[in-house]
Scaffold this active site. Structure first.
Site, PDB file in Angstrom:
ATOM      1  N   GLU A   1      12.367   2.057  13.969  1.00  0.00           N
ATOM      2  CA  GLU A   1      11.422   3.115  13.592  1.00  0.00           C
ATOM      3  C   GLU A   1      10.209   3.070  14.498  1.00  0.00           C
ATOM      4  O   GLU A   1      10.175   2.305  15.471  1.00  0.00           O
ATOM      5  CB  GLU A   1      11.026   2.954  12.122  1.00  0.00           C
ATOM      6  CG  GLU A   1      10.354   1.625  11.820  1.00  0.00           C
ATOM      7  CD  GLU A   1       9.986   1.438  10.354  1.00  0.00           C
ATOM      8  OE1 GLU A   1       9.877   2.428   9.630  1.00  0.00           O
ATOM      9  OE2 GLU A   1       9.784   0.279   9.964  1.00  0.00           O
TER      10      GLU A   1
ATOM     11  N   LEU B   1      11.094   1.012   7.055  1.00  0.00           N
ATOM     12  CA  LEU B   1      10.492   1.503   5.826  1.00  0.00           C
ATOM     13  C   LEU B   1      11.118   2.864   5.534  1.00  0.00           C
ATOM     14  O   LEU B   1      11.129   3.735   6.421  1.00  0.00           O
ATOM     15  CB  LEU B   1       8.974   1.675   5.989  1.00  0.00           C
ATOM     16  CG  LEU B   1       8.326   2.223   4.730  1.00  0.00           C
ATOM     17  CD1 LEU B   1       8.154   1.115   3.690  1.00  0.00           C
ATOM     18  CD2 LEU B   1       6.996   2.881   5.026  1.00  0.00           C
TER      19      LEU B   1
ATOM     20  N   LYS C   1       6.539  -1.780   1.799  1.00  0.00           N
ATOM     21  CA  LYS C   1       5.342  -1.200   2.427  1.00  0.00           C
ATOM     22  C   LYS C   1       4.191  -2.189   2.292  1.00  0.00           C
ATOM     23  O   LYS C   1       3.273  -2.043   1.479  1.00  0.00           O
ATOM     24  CB  LYS C   1       5.007   0.177   1.831  1.00  0.00           C
ATOM     25  CG  LYS C   1       4.108   0.984   2.762  1.00  0.00           C
ATOM     26  CD  LYS C   1       4.135   2.449   2.435  1.00  0.00           C
ATOM     27  CE  LYS C   1       3.062   3.229   3.179  1.00  0.00           C
ATOM     28  NZ  LYS C   1       3.245   3.308   4.626  1.00  0.00           N
TER      29      LYS C   1
ATOM     30  N   TYR D   1       0.828  -1.211   0.000  1.00  0.00           N
ATOM     31  CA  TYR D   1       0.000   0.000   0.000  1.00  0.00           C
ATOM     32  C   TYR D   1       0.860   1.257   0.000  1.00  0.00           C
ATOM     33  O   TYR D   1       2.082   1.191   0.151  1.00  0.00           O
ATOM     34  CB  TYR D   1      -0.963  -0.007   1.194  1.00  0.00           C
ATOM     35  CG  TYR D   1      -0.344   0.300   2.543  1.00  0.00           C
ATOM     36  CD1 TYR D   1       0.524  -0.596   3.152  1.00  0.00           C
ATOM     37  CD2 TYR D   1      -0.615   1.485   3.210  1.00  0.00           C
ATOM     38  CE1 TYR D   1       1.099  -0.321   4.394  1.00  0.00           C
ATOM     39  CE2 TYR D   1      -0.065   1.774   4.452  1.00  0.00           C
ATOM     40  CZ  TYR D   1       0.792   0.860   5.036  1.00  0.00           C
ATOM     41  OH  TYR D   1       1.349   1.139   6.252  1.00  0.00           O
TER      42      TYR D   1
HETATM   43  N1  PDD Z   1       2.886   4.992   7.614  1.00  0.00           N
HETATM   44  N2  PDD Z   1       7.598   3.583   8.855  1.00  0.00           N
HETATM   45  C1  PDD Z   1       6.427   2.939   8.943  1.00  0.00           C
HETATM   46  C2  PDD Z   1       6.393   1.590   9.574  1.00  0.00           C
HETATM   47  C3  PDD Z   1       5.249   3.547   8.454  1.00  0.00           C
HETATM   48  O1  PDD Z   1       4.083   2.890   8.526  1.00  0.00           O
HETATM   49  C4  PDD Z   1       5.325   4.851   7.891  1.00  0.00           C
HETATM   50  C5  PDD Z   1       4.113   5.554   7.356  1.00  0.00           C
HETATM   51  C6  PDD Z   1       6.574   5.478   7.823  1.00  0.00           C
HETATM   52  C7  PDD Z   1       6.742   6.851   7.216  1.00  0.00           C
HETATM   53  O2  PDD Z   1       6.625   6.822   5.818  1.00  0.00           O
HETATM   54  P1  PDD Z   1       6.095   8.078   5.005  1.00  0.00           P
HETATM   55  O3  PDD Z   1       6.963   9.239   5.330  1.00  0.00           O
HETATM   56  O4  PDD Z   1       6.225   7.670   3.578  1.00  0.00           O
HETATM   57  O5  PDD Z   1       4.659   8.295   5.441  1.00  0.00           O
HETATM   58  C8  PDD Z   1       7.689   4.811   8.301  1.00  0.00           C
HETATM   59  C9  PDD Z   1       1.688   5.479   6.973  1.00  0.00           C
HETATM   60  C10 PDD Z   1       1.428   6.916   7.174  1.00  0.00           C
HETATM   61  C11 PDD Z   1       0.531   4.587   7.372  1.00  0.00           C
HETATM   62  O6  PDD Z   1       0.732   3.396   7.410  1.00  0.00           O
HETATM   63  O7  PDD Z   1      -0.576   5.078   7.596  1.00  0.00           O
END
Ligand code: PDD
Length: 283
Positions: A182, A206, A150, A36
């Protein structure tokens, strides 16, 4: 507009959310076999769209799903979805699963991926929370060894986030073998003086789209960036702790496991990066 009035995209058509149905044998439901993206939209424009598209393609490739659309196709879909909603600022959520097939772990042949996209109103972090910063807890990172994908298989993240909620905290900061990885749904940054530290972009985290962005913002704001493994002790001794995600932008973590981070207030590096983030959105 309430959620019921939302229009979503499912397998080639736009339809009301309450009419969107996926067969129970969809491998997303059966195995969590899919990926996703979450894309913030400001003033009706997807922010860092190229980067999100690239990561989407990379996630698909990593799990052996042929990308069902080319760049122009995804761009058209997302713009159409944005146009169907009244809000200037939105979140677009895209999900692709391997598709519907008789239950068998191995990849089925000749199936069409399921493509789903929805948009909701972008709800910014409340000003009061920005002003105080947020609380976090820490836990061992018990997820698999491909956190760089992701994936929709998010059980480890879900359990970590729930633990945070039950501790009245906003986020869970995870450690593997004593090193920072993270957050349950965010990247975590450690600040010491005028230096921002970020864990390496390997399989254990991620790579958020905000990781590249913060790297750029640090360069323009005169903040040093150091990408390397970060110990638990370094996190505990941080002047500031930050989280970044599509939904929270940049946010200050001011308490970890019940202890204040630095002086317990959002610090100068947070302020600079948040201001720079807002500028990047506007530009
Ligand atoms: N999540 N690490 C993880 C495990 C995440 O789920 C996310 C973001 C990030 C940050 O990635 P980005 O800057 O591309 O949003 C890092 C999204 C917001 C979610 O699952 O809703």
């Amino acid at each position: 507009m309430n959620d019921d009035a939302q229009t979503v995209f499912l397998n080639g058509e736009f339809l009301p959310l309450e009419q969107a149905r996926v067969p129970v044998l969809d491998r997303g439901f059966i195995f969590g076999d899919g990926i996703y993206e979450v894309v913030p939209v400001y003033a009706r424009k997807p922010f860092r769209w190229r980067q999100h598209l690239k990561r989407l393609g990379g996630s698909l490739q990593a799990i052996g799903i042929t990308n069902p659309r080319d760049e122009a196709g995804w761009t058209e879909l997302v713009h159409e979805l944005i146009a169907r909603h009244p809000w200037q600022d939105q979140f677009v959520y895209i999900q692709v699963t391997r598709g519907v097939a008789r239950r068998d772990h191995a990849f089925p042949k000749d199936v069409q991926p399921t493509v789903f996209a929805m948009s909701s109103q972008f709800v910014p972090v409340a000003d009061a929370l920005r002003a105080t910063g947020v609380r976090a807890i820490s836990l061992p990172d018990e997820r698999w060894l491909h956190c760089d994908i992701k994936s929709i298989s998010l059980l480890g993240n879900v359990l970590a986030r729930q633990a945070a909620v039950e501790a009245q905290a906003f986020e869970c900061v995870m450690f593997r073998d004593g090193y920072l990885t993270e957050g349950s749904a965010s990247n975590i940054w450690v600040v010491r003086g005028n230096t921002v530290f970020c864990p390496p972009r390997d399989r254990l985290i991620l790579e958020g789209i905000r990781v590249g962005l913060v790297e750029e913002l640090c360069a323009t704001a005169g903040i040093t960036l150091d990408i390397r493994r970060i110990t638990r002790e370094e996190v505990q001794a941080a002047d500031e702790l930050l989280l970044t995600s599509a939904t929270r932008e940049v946010l200050s973590i001011t308490s970890l496991d019940g202890k204040p981070v630095g002086d317990g207030r959002p610090g100068p590096v947070y302020e600079k990066l948040y201001a720079a983030y807002q500028q990047a959105k506007a530009g």
